[in-house]
Write a protein that holds these residues in place. Structure first.
Motif, PDB file in Angstrom:
ATOM      1  N   GLY A   1      39.522  28.983  25.815  1.00  0.00           N
ATOM      2  CA  GLY A   1      38.679  29.183  24.726  1.00  0.00           C
ATOM      3  C   GLY A   1      37.476  29.896  24.896  1.00  0.00           C
ATOM      4  N   PHE A   2      36.432  30.059  24.030  1.00  0.00           N
ATOM      5  CA  PHE A   2      35.267  30.758  24.069  1.00  0.00           C
ATOM      6  C   PHE A   2      34.415  30.352  25.193  1.00  0.00           C
TER       7      PHE A   2
ATOM      8  N   ALA B   1      36.070  31.451  28.519  1.00  0.00           N
ATOM      9  CA  ALA B   1      36.072  32.977  28.662  1.00  0.00           C
ATOM     10  C   ALA B   1      34.758  33.194  29.032  1.00  0.00           C
ATOM     11  N   SER B   2      33.732  32.812  28.313  1.00  0.00           N
ATOM     12  CA  SER B   2      32.159  33.341  28.409  1.00  0.00           C
ATOM     13  C   SER B   2      31.659  32.724  29.825  1.00  0.00           C
TER      14      SER B   2
ATOM     15  N   ILE C   1      43.767  35.501  22.678  1.00  0.00           N
ATOM     16  CA  ILE C   1      42.503  35.323  23.010  1.00  0.00           C
ATOM     17  C   ILE C   1      41.995  34.732  21.683  1.00  0.00           C
ATOM     18  N   GLY C   2      42.123  35.094  20.403  1.00  0.00           N
ATOM     19  CA  GLY C   2      41.656  34.624  19.193  1.00  0.00           C
ATOM     20  C   GLY C   2      41.996  33.058  19.107  1.00  0.00           C
ATOM     21  N   SER C   3      43.385  32.660  19.325  1.00  0.00           N
ATOM     22  CA  SER C   3      44.078  31.797  19.087  1.00  0.00           C
ATOM     23  C   SER C   3      43.554  30.663  19.924  1.00  0.00           C
ATOM     24  N   GLY C   4      42.603  30.884  20.891  1.00  0.00           N
ATOM     25  CA  GLY C   4      41.963  29.874  21.953  1.00  0.00           C
ATOM     26  C   GLY C   4      40.887  29.131  21.030  1.00  0.00           C
ATOM     27  N   GLY C   5      40.259  29.632  20.372  1.00  0.00           N
ATOM     28  CA  GLY C   5      38.967  28.962  19.550  1.00  0.00           C
ATOM     29  C   GLY C   5      38.085  28.812  20.440  1.00  0.00           C
ATOM     30  N   LEU C   6      37.262  27.810  19.953  1.00  0.00           N
ATOM     31  CA  LEU C   6      36.107  27.659  20.707  1.00  0.00           C
ATOM     32  C   LEU C   6      36.231  26.985  22.088  1.00  0.00           C
TER      33      LEU C   6
ATOM     34  N   LYS D   1      42.926  25.744  24.247  1.00  0.00           N
ATOM     35  CA  LYS D   1      44.158  24.838  24.224  1.00  0.00           C
ATOM     36  C   LYS D   1      44.305  24.002  25.305  1.00  0.00           C
TER      37      LYS D   1
ATOM     38  N   GLY E   1      41.310  32.977  28.023  1.00  0.00           N
ATOM     39  CA  GLY E   1      40.861  33.014  26.447  1.00  0.00           C
ATOM     40  C   GLY E   1      41.723  32.145  25.862  1.00  0.00           C
ATOM     41  N   GLU E   2      43.058  31.988  25.909  1.00  0.00           N
ATOM     42  CA  GLU E   2      43.659  31.014  25.164  1.00  0.00           C
ATOM     43  C   GLU E   2      43.499  29.653  25.530  1.00  0.00           C
TER      44      GLU E   2
END
Lengths: 619, 491
Positions: free
Chosen positions: B390-391, B394-395, B352-357, B360, B386-387
């Motif tokens: 991105g944010f 996911a949001s 998830i974190g690696s997806g960034g804003l 990918k 998430g990946e």
């Protein structure tokens, strides 16, 4: 129907909705932190997914001046491991396969993990476990590799030498140490770089550029093809090939002549400054320092009392002895202390000092510059120094006089590094007035320091510097910085090696010095250097050695007109210059000029190759 | 039929249907992303996961058609029968199910694998709604409470016996429904306090303030604050003086202790317990003085809380299994073990974190592609979102769920029958629990409790379970307009 509404429902509806919204807000803050604020996860993801495989370039090859291949590459196999991927395996089987003990295995693993020894350690990145596996071991390991998860084989190349000679010049390649990694981030643990010789001084040209292949690696460590079809891969760039000025035949011959002796031979082409051969004895086979035997052999060579790793041609600093006299003559002429027709007396020694010290041998007296060089008269050059620095008409003080003297010598390449393209060159030593002021409390004269006039005392020079003096006399007043690399593929040679360096001595004064050196070969101290049809010029020297027998030195060039070659030979503990250094120099020049050998020459060659001259404590 | 029959396709709540379709479609794309293999992709191959999910989706549409075609009364009438059948199925499953990754929740019928627990949700919701909407049902009666609790805990127990802790916990969602229907808020408060006290005391047991563990001190402080809050709630139209006295004393003692702590060491735990004791004595005095016995409940709360606090160690060490202890410790950040129990959560956070804003991009995720995240197409499907998206993506999914659940709550509130309203709240609560537990797990906020993300996670049983759950409510909602729309007659 009953009315389902009751008094609590209205606000409870909002409490429940509020709980939903609050939960989602917490999640969004969490996502913001994970995805936008904290960068650590992206780095982690990359090291998860990308297996960056280094593609090693082949190191540049090395040729001699005639285009003969000296150094090339052969394949070798390194055992790599990725610590994180190791799963329990049969350690004993592994150790047996690669031929190490369990203790060595454990030690190696501990060393790899030790960040002090291995600053770039990461459990995600391949680490070198073992270097340069032999082809057989490689074959066996390759078959069993599936049993050892986390271990990989990395193809590399290692050096292969065509001739067992020129070890000092060529140098060797070894694994980088912690300091190299800190200084140059090109290197990672397990990489190789030139440790000595031209391998070191031309490291940047020879090494080429590493490439990288980015592979995708899944959770089980299996590669899943290239990342974005290799769009981010970088191809390795091969190292540049070098052509040396060395003539490998001459080098080989020199090393053979110097067998079982300690010393050095340097030959320079005066017209270019190219070094034709550079023999440091004792020498060794450069192939010894390749492969897995490297460490063992290196220790062996390090512990050898004759110190074969020491390159005497440019690291050995010796008193130049009488080979210094031509330089003295030049300074006296330039400063107007003498003319070619000035005569000085000699009474089996320098008459000024009690006991005629320094002493001299029997010859006519008084004598001229040419004769003084020819007979290597000590007194002549002592008189010269006295007349130069003790005379207050010329300089205000003895200090000023000595510093003028020193500056001339520096311009001739003494006292500082010449700038040869090899690592480890020594500067030699030429004292200045301050040194003597300190030594003698400011009260000194030519008599105090008289031995410097004949290349003894504090004076130190490398065989390379001695040869360089010979080259500049051959050129009658200038030299090129001696260098060993003729040509770098696709590169222009550093201008340092293509520009004439003039000395502070006028061109016109060189002729009588050359004449004196010619006379020494024709009828003086180095008659044994004479060659048929080639007018050899030379100067012998005896380098006083406080630790044992004196060193035998010869410096010369040939022919007298349009010289082709300059040479310096130094044989440690061999006594007078004429005894060993001169005949060796003659054989070298004979080889260089391809002059057919007479039976006498053959006999001499054989004798010298078989002569053993080593310090008594070694034998 | 005495009421006017209205075309179901006109009265159904199309907004909710639209949410459903969007989520199912987004879910399918996420499954594609999660099961994509480099180099080859058979989008529609039924042997692959995207292909079979397409079949489940298609079959869901068939299910929806039947659900909508049935008369809305059917669900009320047959609620108990459906519940009974499902419970039977759950019990049968306990004995027949093979061991699949430690779980005994799958019924294997030839090539089909069915997870009855997924269908127990709508069945229980129907039964609870049916019971609670019977004439004269009042939650205040102990008999009724016990009946409802029985309906909830029977499937919960069955599912626990199938070793599906996550699915079992979802049944606690019914407490939200009970709360909406008049159950006292203290039950929820107690539940939340129990969880919070447990987590706080575990998380901060190692941190010391002076010589006192921070976890204990925090819990005791919360107890004291809650005592004042409860006194404030109970006082109603009485004098505000007791609350002022209580808060004043608390502040004064706290400040004094702080000042003293600057020069000498203070046993904070004793200070807090002393404060709670003094407050209790004061409350007893008030209870006697005003003859208002509810003040004693506050003291009971304090005693139970403190008792609970000091039995947490016992609960943790004696009642939980070692792997559960480990999971909780990892989830609370007490144990860092990326290779072992923390692996799932750690890889999930990395993905998830690696997806960034911005992510990918679809099918470009490396972590999910390379199978770093376990269960990435089922319980951990949100990692793919998430990946790759991105944010932002996911949001968006979280917002989608929020609007969806809020929409369900507002629809439930509009229902004219208690049955439909209670059922509607059950649906909203179940979706909310799934969302909260699943997203909490994949983002590393809550312990790893395997539970699917509705409509996103791969699997026929869960998709069908959620589809049935939702569309029965939409069918009931549609009939609301049937009965009262267009000036129609009442029954």
């Amino acid at each position: 129907m009953t009315n389902p509404e009751n008094y609590t429902s209205n606000y409870r509806r909002y409490i429940i909705s509020g709980a939903v919204i609050a939960t989602v807000i917490i999640f969004i803050i969490r996502l913001l932190y994970l995805q936008v604020i904290d960068n650590e996860y992206k780095v982690w993801a990359d090291s998860n997914a990308f297996l960056k495989k280094t593609l090693y370039p082949s190191r540049g090859m090395i040729y001699d001046r005639n285009g003969r291949l000296l150094v090339y590459n052969q394949p070798a196999y390194d055992v790599m491991l990725i610590m994180r991927e190791i799963q329990p395996f049969d350690t004993l089987d592994f150790c047996h396969t690669v031929g190490i003990t369990k203790a060595q295995f454990d030690k190696r693993i501990t060393d790899i993990k030790d960040r002090r020894l291995n600053p770039g350690y990461s459990s995600y990145v391949p680490q070198t476990f073992m270097n340069q596996l032999s082809a057989q071991d490689y074959g066996i390991l390759q078959e069993k590799l599936y049993k050892f998860p986390g271990f990989y084989i990395q193809n590399r190349t290692i050096r292969e030498y065509e001739y067992p000679h020129a070890a000092h010049v060529l140098g060797n390649v070894g694994e980088v140490n912690k300091k190299d990694i800190e200084l140059d981030n090109y290197y990672v643990q397990g990489d190789y770089s030139g440790r000595s010789g031209i391998e070191r001084s031309y490291e940047n040209a020879l090494r080429g550029e590493k490439g990288v292949e980015i592979l995708l690696r899944d959770a089980h460590g299996r590669t899943q093809g290239k990342y974005e079809n290799g769009r981010h891969d970088v191809d390795p760039v091969s190292g540049k090939n070098l052509t040396l000025s060395i003539d490998i035949d001459l080098q080989t011959y020199g090393e053979q002549l110097m067998q079982n002796k300690i010393g050095a031979i340097v030959m320079i082409e005066p017209a270019t400054g190219e070094i034709l051969c550079m023999v440091s004895a004792p020498s060794f086979d450069p192939g010894m320092l390749v492969g897995r035997q490297r460490g063992k052999n290196h220790t062996l060579l390090e512990n050898d009392p004759l110190n074969p790793l020491f390159d005497r041609t440019l690291m050995g600093a010796y008193p130049p002895g009488s080979t210094f006299k031509p330089a003295m003559g030049l300074i006296y002429l330039q400063e107007g202390v003498i003319t070619p027709d000035t005569y000085y007396s000699c009474a089996h020694g320098y008459p000024v000092l009690p006991g005629n010290k320094p002493g001299c041998h029997g010859h006519a007296s008084p004598l001229s510059l040419v004769s003084a060089l020819s007979t290597s008269c000590n007194s002549y050059f002592c008189w010269g120094l006295r007349d130069m620095i003790d005379s207050r008409r010329r300089y205000a003080s003895v200090q000023e006089g000595l510093d003028v003297w020193k500056d001339h010598l520096v311009s001739m390449g003494y006292g500082y590094r010449l700038g040869v393209d090899l690592p480890g060159e020594k500067a030699g030593y030429i004292p200045n007035s301050k040194i003597y002021d300190k030594m003698y409390n400011g009260r000194w004269s030519s008599s105090t320091i008289i031995s410097v006039a004949i290349g003894q005392g504090e004076i130190l020079a490398t065989p390379l510097q001695i040869c360089n003096l010979s080259a500049e006399i051959a050129n009658r007043g200038y030299f090129y910085t001696p260098h060993i690399v003729n040509n770098i593929q696709d590169h222009v040679l550093d201008t340092l090696y293509t520009q004439k360096r003039y000395t502070s001595i006028d061109k016109s004064y060189y002729e009588s010095i050359a004449e004196g050196m010619r006379s020494a070969v024709v009828g003086g101290t180095c008659r044994r250097a004479a060659l048929p049809d080639i007018a050899v010029c030379g100067k012998t020297g005896t380098s006083e050695n406080p630790h044992g027998k004196d060193h035998s030195v010869f410096m010369g060039f040939a022919p007298y007109d349009n010289p082709k070659v300059a040479i310096a030979v130094l044989v440690e503990n061999a006594g007078f210059g004429a005894t060993y250094a001169v005949p060796i120099a003659k054989l070298m020049m004979q080889k260089y000029f391809s002059i057919e050998m007479t039976p006498a020459d053959k006999y001499m060659e054989e004798t010298f190759m078989n002569t053993v001259i080593l310090p008594r404590n070694v034998l | 039929m005495s009421y006017r029959k209205v075309n179901i396709w006109k009265t159904i709540d199309w907004i909710t249907v639209l949410f459903y379709l969007i989520m199912v479609a987004a879910g399918w794309f996420s499954i594609c992303g999660a099961s994509y293999e480099y180099g080859h992709m058979n989008w529609f191959d039924p042997s692959g996961r995207p292909g079979s999910q397409l079949i489940w989706i298609a079959l869901s549409f068939v299910l929806i058609f039947f659900i909508l075609m049935l008369d809305s009364n059917f669900y009320g009438v047959f609620a108990h029968l459906i519940y009974a059948v499902i419970i039977l199925l759950l019990i049968v499953t306990i004995f027949l199910a093979p061991d699949i990754k430690g779980s005994h929740s799958w019924l294997v019928l030839g090539p089909l694998r069915l997870q009855p627990a997924e269908f127990a949700k709508f069945a229980t919701a129907l039964a609870v709604a049916k019971i609670m909407s019977t004439y004269g049902f009042k939650l205040a009666k102990v008999k009724n409470i016990l009946l409802v609790l029985f309906l909830i805990f029977l499937p919960l127990a069955c599912i626990l016996l199938q070793s599906e802790m996550g699915s079992a916990l979802v049944f606690l969602a019914f407490f939200l429904v009970l709360y909406r229907e008049g159950m006292t808020g203290y039950v929820l408060l107690t539940g939340i306090c129990a969880v919070a006290f447990f987590v706080i005391s575990m998380m901060y047991s190692e941190v010391l303030i002076g010589t006192s563990p921070l976890g204990e001190l925090l819990v005791l402080s919360i107890v004291q604050v809650l005592m004042i809050f409860l006194a404030r709630v109970l006082q109603q139209e009485r004098s505000a003086l007791p609350v002022k006295i209580l808060s004043g004393t608390t502040l004064a003692v706290g400040l004094t202790a702080y000042v003293v702590s600057l020069s000498t060491s203070v046993d904070w735990i004793r200070v807090a317990i002393g404060l709670i004791g003094v407050s209790s004595v004061y409350l007893i005095y008030l209870a006697i003085k005003h003859w208002f016995w509810q003040y004693l409940l506050i003291i009971l709360f304090a005693i139970v809380s403190i008792g609970f606090l000091y039995s947490v160690d016992y609960v943790f060490n004696e009642l939980l299994e070692p792997h559960q202890q480990l999971r909780i410790q990892v989830a609370l950040g007490l144990k860092d073990d990326p290779g072992g129990a923390g692996y799932n959560v750690n890889q999930s956070k990395i993905a998830i974190g690696s997806g960034g804003l911005m992510g990918k991009g679809f099918l470009n995720g490396t972590q999910t592609k390379l199978k770093y995240v376990p269960e990435q197409d089922t319980d951990f499907i949100f990692c793919t979102v998430g990946e790759e998206e991105g944010f932002v993506g996911a949001s968006a999914v979280l917002f989608l769920f929020t609007f969806f659940i809020i929409r369900l709550i507002s629809l439930a509130e509009k229902q004219k029958t208690a049955f439909a309203r209670i059922y509607g709240y059950s649906v909203a609560s179940i979706f909310f629990f799934h969302l909260a537990i699943n997203i909490g797990m994949v983002t590393g906020l809550t312990p790893v409790i395997g539970i699917p993300l509705p409509f996103f996670s791969y699997g026929g049983s869960s998709l069908w379970g959620f589809t049935i759950l939702l569309f029965i409510f939409l069918r009931l909602d549609a009939s609301r307009k049937e009965r009262f729309g267009g000036g129609g007659l009442e029954v």
